[in-house]
Design an enzyme around this catalytic site. Structure first.
Site, PDB file in Angstrom:
ATOM      1  N   THR A 118       2.060   0.861   0.254  1.00 23.69           N
ATOM      2  CA  THR A 118       0.676   0.795  -0.226  1.00 23.69           C
ATOM      3  C   THR A 118      -0.111   1.977   0.348  1.00 23.69           C
ATOM      4  O   THR A 118       0.370   3.094   0.299  1.00 23.69           O
ATOM      5  CB  THR A 118       0.047  -0.592   0.013  1.00 23.69           C
ATOM      6  N   GLU A 136       3.007  -2.278   4.009  1.00 19.99           N
ATOM      7  CA  GLU A 136       1.595  -2.496   3.648  1.00 19.99           C
ATOM      8  C   GLU A 136       0.667  -1.474   4.347  1.00 19.99           C
ATOM      9  O   GLU A 136       1.120  -0.655   5.137  1.00 19.99           O
ATOM     10  CB  GLU A 136       1.215  -3.940   3.996  1.00 19.99           C
ATOM     11  N   HIS A 137      -0.616  -1.600   4.055  1.00 16.93           N
ATOM     12  CA  HIS A 137      -1.622  -0.613   4.461  1.00 16.93           C
ATOM     13  C   HIS A 137      -1.654  -0.325   5.972  1.00 16.93           C
ATOM     14  O   HIS A 137      -1.415  -1.203   6.791  1.00 16.93           O
ATOM     15  CB  HIS A 137      -3.020  -1.100   4.038  1.00 16.93           C
ATOM     16  N   ASP A 138      -1.947   0.907   6.305  1.00 12.83           N
ATOM     17  CA  ASP A 138      -2.248   1.345   7.681  1.00 12.83           C
ATOM     18  C   ASP A 138      -1.071   1.214   8.655  1.00 12.83           C
ATOM     19  O   ASP A 138      -1.294   1.170   9.871  1.00 12.83           O
ATOM     20  CB  ASP A 138      -3.474   0.604   8.240  1.00 12.83           C
ATOM     21  N   ASN A 156      -1.105  -2.717   9.177  1.00 14.34           N
ATOM     22  CA  ASN A 156      -1.412  -2.331  10.560  1.00 14.34           C
ATOM     23  C   ASN A 156      -0.251  -2.521  11.528  1.00 14.34           C
ATOM     24  O   ASN A 156      -0.459  -2.709  12.726  1.00 14.34           O
ATOM     25  CB  ASN A 156      -2.622  -3.108  11.084  1.00 14.34           C
TER      26      ASN A 156
END
Ligand code: UDP
Length: 213
Positions: A118, A136-138, A156
């Site tokens: 992402t 996923e993000h970050d 994260n």
């Protein structure tokens, strides 16, 4: 002379990457071979298997290699060997991989079909994202990290270099996994994992000697 592309490793991982590289290079006039230091046959799935010495000595306009060995330590050795010989490592991305916004991926990543990355993600050298895995993000992922098929890496998450994440593992949002750690198949990681340890189970726990027998 044609450009020469090698898939380093003619075993399971390599044979899963060769068709993706062939598809990626479909419009180019390149020669594609496997490179293997201990080949058990001369040809695999229609592609010659060459030693590294042959790969560097055959005439070619350009030489590039995809490092398709799941073991991170071996991958790092092969990466150095290639760079020393002036061979660039290349990334191989399946045609249906989804990569969203602001994703930085180091050289040599191999992304199998149905992988999704992402947004706002950093990934180091020679990452392996196997079938159906997502990031996923970050997330921040180090060098030579390996995801077996179906890894669910939530937002994260930080993963140190050389970590191996087993098939079907789920990593909770915000978790940190140390360098060289191994996450067992199907583990559900709900707490930070120290460097170098192996965690298994749901919730994932550090594997001790009694669990091994
Ligand atoms: N290999 C190699 N050079 C090395 C280490 C491994 O050519 O320094 C090859 C090895 O001969 C084998 C493949 O890489 O053909 C690794 O296959 P394996 O079945 O161990 O694992 P995979 O990474 O394909 O899951």
């Amino acid at each position: 002379m044609k450009p020469l592309y090698g898939v380093y490793g003619a075993s399971g991982c390599g044979r899963g990457i060769m068709p993706l590289l062939r598809q990626q290079l479909a419009t180019t006039d390149a020669q594609l071979v496997f490179i293997d230091d201990a080949p058990t046959t001369d040809v695999a799935n229609g592609h010659s298997i060459w030693t590294f010495d042959r790969f560097v000595s055959e005439p070619a306009s350009q030489r590039l290699a995809a490092l398709a060995v799941a073991n991170a330590g071996v991958r790092e050795v092969l990466d150095h060997r290639c760079r020393t010989a002036g061979i660039d490592v290349i990334g191989v991305f399946a045609a249906n991989v989804i990569i969203m916004d602001d994703v930085e991926i180091g050289p040599g990543a191999l992304l199998s079909p149905f992988v999704t990355l992402t947004s706002n993600i950093r990934i180091g050298r020679c990452f392996h994202g196997n079938l159906y895995s997502y990031v996923e993000h970050d997330c921040v992922i180090g060098d030579y990290v390996t995801f077996a098929p179906g890894v669910r890496c939530n937002g994260n998450v930080t993963i140190g270099s050389h970590a191996y994440i087993g098939s079907g593992a789920i990593i909770r949002q915000g978790i940190s996994i140390g360098a060289g750690a191994t996450v067992g198949m199907g583990a559900v990681v709900t707490k930070d994992v120290p460097p170098g340890v192996t965690v298994v189970g749901n919730p994932a726990r550090i594997m001790d000697k009694e669990m091994k027998c």
